[in-house]
Design a protein around this motif. Structure first.
Motif, PDB file in Angstrom:
ATOM      1  N   ASN A  33      28.120  49.006  48.204  1.00 30.94           N
ATOM      2  CA  ASN A  33      28.026  50.047  49.282  1.00 30.94           C
ATOM      3  C   ASN A  33      27.361  49.465  50.441  1.00 30.94           C
ATOM      4  OD1 ASN A  33      29.014  52.032  47.682  1.00 30.94           O
ATOM      5  ND2 ASN A  33      26.908  52.861  46.982  1.00 30.94           N
ATOM      6  N   GLY A  34      26.352  48.500  50.172  1.00 29.76           N
ATOM      7  CA  GLY A  34      25.710  47.918  51.185  1.00 29.76           C
ATOM      8  C   GLY A  34      26.421  46.782  51.953  1.00 29.76           C
ATOM      9  N   LEU A  35      27.577  46.376  51.418  1.00 30.06           N
ATOM     10  CA  LEU A  35      28.570  45.308  52.091  1.00 30.06           C
ATOM     11  C   LEU A  35      29.115  45.766  53.380  1.00 30.06           C
ATOM     12  CD1 LEU A  35      30.435  43.748  48.676  1.00 30.06           C
ATOM     13  CD2 LEU A  35      28.668  42.835  50.177  1.00 30.06           C
ATOM     14  N   THR A  36      29.602  47.118  53.363  1.00 30.15           N
ATOM     15  CA  THR A  36      30.139  47.467  54.608  1.00 30.15           C
ATOM     16  C   THR A  36      29.108  47.394  55.752  1.00 30.15           C
ATOM     17  OG1 THR A  36      29.820  49.912  54.290  1.00 30.15           O
ATOM     18  CG2 THR A  36      32.177  48.744  53.448  1.00 30.15           C
ATOM     19  N   ALA A  54      38.701  54.461  55.886  1.00 26.99           N
ATOM     20  CA  ALA A  54      39.780  53.740  55.429  1.00 26.99           C
ATOM     21  C   ALA A  54      39.570  52.265  56.006  1.00 26.99           C
ATOM     22  CB  ALA A  54      41.044  54.134  56.239  1.00 26.99           C
ATOM     23  N   THR A  55      38.847  52.091  56.950  1.00 24.70           N
ATOM     24  CA  THR A  55      38.268  50.939  57.633  1.00 24.70           C
ATOM     25  C   THR A  55      37.315  50.285  56.475  1.00 24.70           C
ATOM     26  OG1 THR A  55      38.498  51.375  60.048  1.00 24.70           O
ATOM     27  CG2 THR A  55      37.210  49.503  59.367  1.00 24.70           C
ATOM     28  N   ALA A  56      36.333  50.993  56.137  1.00 22.08           N
ATOM     29  CA  ALA A  56      35.392  50.404  55.146  1.00 22.08           C
ATOM     30  C   ALA A  56      35.902  50.276  53.678  1.00 22.08           C
ATOM     31  CB  ALA A  56      34.296  51.570  54.716  1.00 22.08           C
ATOM     32  N   ALA A  57      36.816  50.932  53.282  1.00 22.91           N
ATOM     33  CA  ALA A  57      37.623  50.552  52.046  1.00 22.91           C
ATOM     34  C   ALA A  57      38.425  49.225  52.238  1.00 22.91           C
ATOM     35  CB  ALA A  57      38.650  51.875  51.545  1.00 22.91           C
ATOM     36  N   ALA A  58      39.324  49.188  53.351  1.00 26.87           N
ATOM     37  CA  ALA A  58      40.075  47.877  53.606  1.00 26.87           C
ATOM     38  C   ALA A  58      39.019  46.820  53.754  1.00 26.87           C
ATOM     39  CB  ALA A  58      40.790  48.112  54.967  1.00 26.87           C
ATOM     40  N   GLU A  59      37.786  46.921  54.272  1.00 23.84           N
ATOM     41  CA  GLU A  59      36.935  46.035  54.474  1.00 23.84           C
ATOM     42  C   GLU A  59      36.425  45.266  52.786  1.00 23.84           C
ATOM     43  OE1 GLU A  59      32.491  45.126  55.998  1.00 23.84           O
ATOM     44  OE2 GLU A  59      33.758  46.373  56.933  1.00 23.84           O
ATOM     45  N   LEU A  60      36.188  46.283  52.098  1.00 21.47           N
ATOM     46  CA  LEU A  60      35.829  46.228  50.539  1.00 21.47           C
ATOM     47  C   LEU A  60      36.970  45.497  49.841  1.00 21.47           C
ATOM     48  CD1 LEU A  60      33.543  49.235  49.998  1.00 21.47           C
ATOM     49  CD2 LEU A  60      32.887  46.813  50.416  1.00 21.47           C
ATOM     50  N   ASN A  61      38.166  46.198  49.953  1.00 23.86           N
ATOM     51  CA  ASN A  61      39.205  45.691  49.384  1.00 23.86           C
ATOM     52  C   ASN A  61      39.675  44.392  49.662  1.00 23.86           C
ATOM     53  OD1 ASN A  61      39.378  47.874  47.306  1.00 23.86           O
ATOM     54  ND2 ASN A  61      40.346  48.945  48.882  1.00 23.86           N
ATOM     55  N   ASN A  62      39.502  43.960  50.691  1.00 24.44           N
ATOM     56  CA  ASN A  62      40.143  42.567  51.125  1.00 24.44           C
ATOM     57  C   ASN A  62      38.879  41.354  51.433  1.00 24.44           C
ATOM     58  OD1 ASN A  62      42.945  43.043  51.687  1.00 24.44           O
ATOM     59  ND2 ASN A  62      42.138  44.831  53.061  1.00 24.44           N
ATOM     60  N   ARG A  63      37.897  41.830  50.479  1.00 25.28           N
ATOM     61  CA  ARG A  63      36.782  40.787  50.402  1.00 25.28           C
ATOM     62  C   ARG A  63      36.730  39.902  49.249  1.00 25.28           C
ATOM     63  NH1 ARG A  63      31.059  40.995  52.772  1.00 25.28           N
ATOM     64  NH2 ARG A  63      29.881  39.569  51.545  1.00 25.28           N
ATOM     65  N   PRO A  64      36.851  38.617  49.179  1.00 28.56           N
ATOM     66  CA  PRO A  64      37.161  37.834  48.247  1.00 28.56           C
ATOM     67  C   PRO A  64      35.864  38.126  47.103  1.00 28.56           C
ATOM     68  CG  PRO A  64      37.650  36.424  50.079  1.00 28.56           C
ATOM     69  CD  PRO A  64      36.869  37.698  50.442  1.00 28.56           C
ATOM     70  N   ARG A  65      35.774  38.157  45.797  1.00 32.82           N
ATOM     71  CA  ARG A  65      34.942  38.381  44.968  1.00 32.82           C
ATOM     72  C   ARG A  65      34.683  37.241  43.929  1.00 32.82           C
ATOM     73  NH1 ARG A  65      33.685  44.079  45.285  1.00 32.82           N
ATOM     74  NH2 ARG A  65      34.250  44.617  47.131  1.00 32.82           N
ATOM     75  N   GLU A  71      39.462  36.067  44.394  1.00 28.80           N
ATOM     76  CA  GLU A  71      40.575  36.827  44.839  1.00 28.80           C
ATOM     77  C   GLU A  71      39.939  38.128  45.371  1.00 28.80           C
ATOM     78  OE1 GLU A  71      44.714  36.688  42.567  1.00 28.80           O
ATOM     79  OE2 GLU A  71      43.018  37.736  41.443  1.00 28.80           O
ATOM     80  N   THR A  72      40.745  38.643  46.266  1.00 28.73           N
ATOM     81  CA  THR A  72      40.329  40.082  46.563  1.00 28.73           C
ATOM     82  C   THR A  72      40.536  41.167  45.724  1.00 28.73           C
ATOM     83  OG1 THR A  72      42.187  40.700  47.953  1.00 28.73           O
ATOM     84  CG2 THR A  72      40.488  39.226  49.137  1.00 28.73           C
ATOM     85  N   PRO A  73      40.025  42.306  45.681  1.00 28.81           N
ATOM     86  CA  PRO A  73      40.569  43.281  44.958  1.00 28.81           C
ATOM     87  C   PRO A  73      41.772  43.700  45.183  1.00 28.81           C
ATOM     88  CG  PRO A  73      38.098  43.734  45.554  1.00 28.81           C
ATOM     89  CD  PRO A  73      38.589  42.570  46.228  1.00 28.81           C
ATOM     90  N   ALA A  74      42.210  43.815  46.383  1.00 27.13           N
ATOM     91  CA  ALA A  74      43.624  44.097  46.759  1.00 27.13           C
ATOM     92  C   ALA A  74      44.785  43.273  46.246  1.00 27.13           C
ATOM     93  CB  ALA A  74      43.721  44.247  48.232  1.00 27.13           C
TER      94      ALA A  74
END
Length: 85
Positions: A33-36, A54-65, A71-74
């Motif tokens: 939650n704090g990443l965005t 949607a912007t927050a979701a895209a940011e989280l889903n395209n951040r490598p983990r 890889e990113t979650p996406a």
């Protein structure tokens, strides 16, 4: 997640909820939650537009983990879907 039992029945995917009195179980959620930086703790999501979320979701889903071998979650989700067909 009030309807998590219905979700699990419909998808055969279990939902894991943390114990309210156990903050140690929430570490990953709080960190994510704090990443965005957009949605502060105890924020009311109804004040954000669908585009904001949607912007927050895209940011989280395209951040490598690290846990996904960088890889990113996406990317991982896309790869899993490709393997399922």
């Amino acid at each position: 997640m009030r309807r998590h039992v219905e979700f699990t029945a419909a998808t055969s995917m279990p939902v894991y909820l943390y114990d309210p009195a156990s903050p140690s179980q929430r570490g990953s959620t709080q960190n994510t939650n704090g990443l965005t930086g957009m949605v502060p703790k105890s924020s009311n999501l109804s004040v954000h537009t669908p585009e904001d979320l949607a912007t927050a979701a895209a940011e989280l889903n395209n951040r490598p983990r690290k846990i996904l071998d960088c890889e990113t979650p996406a990317q991982r989700f896309t790869r899993l879907l490709a393997g399922a067909s």
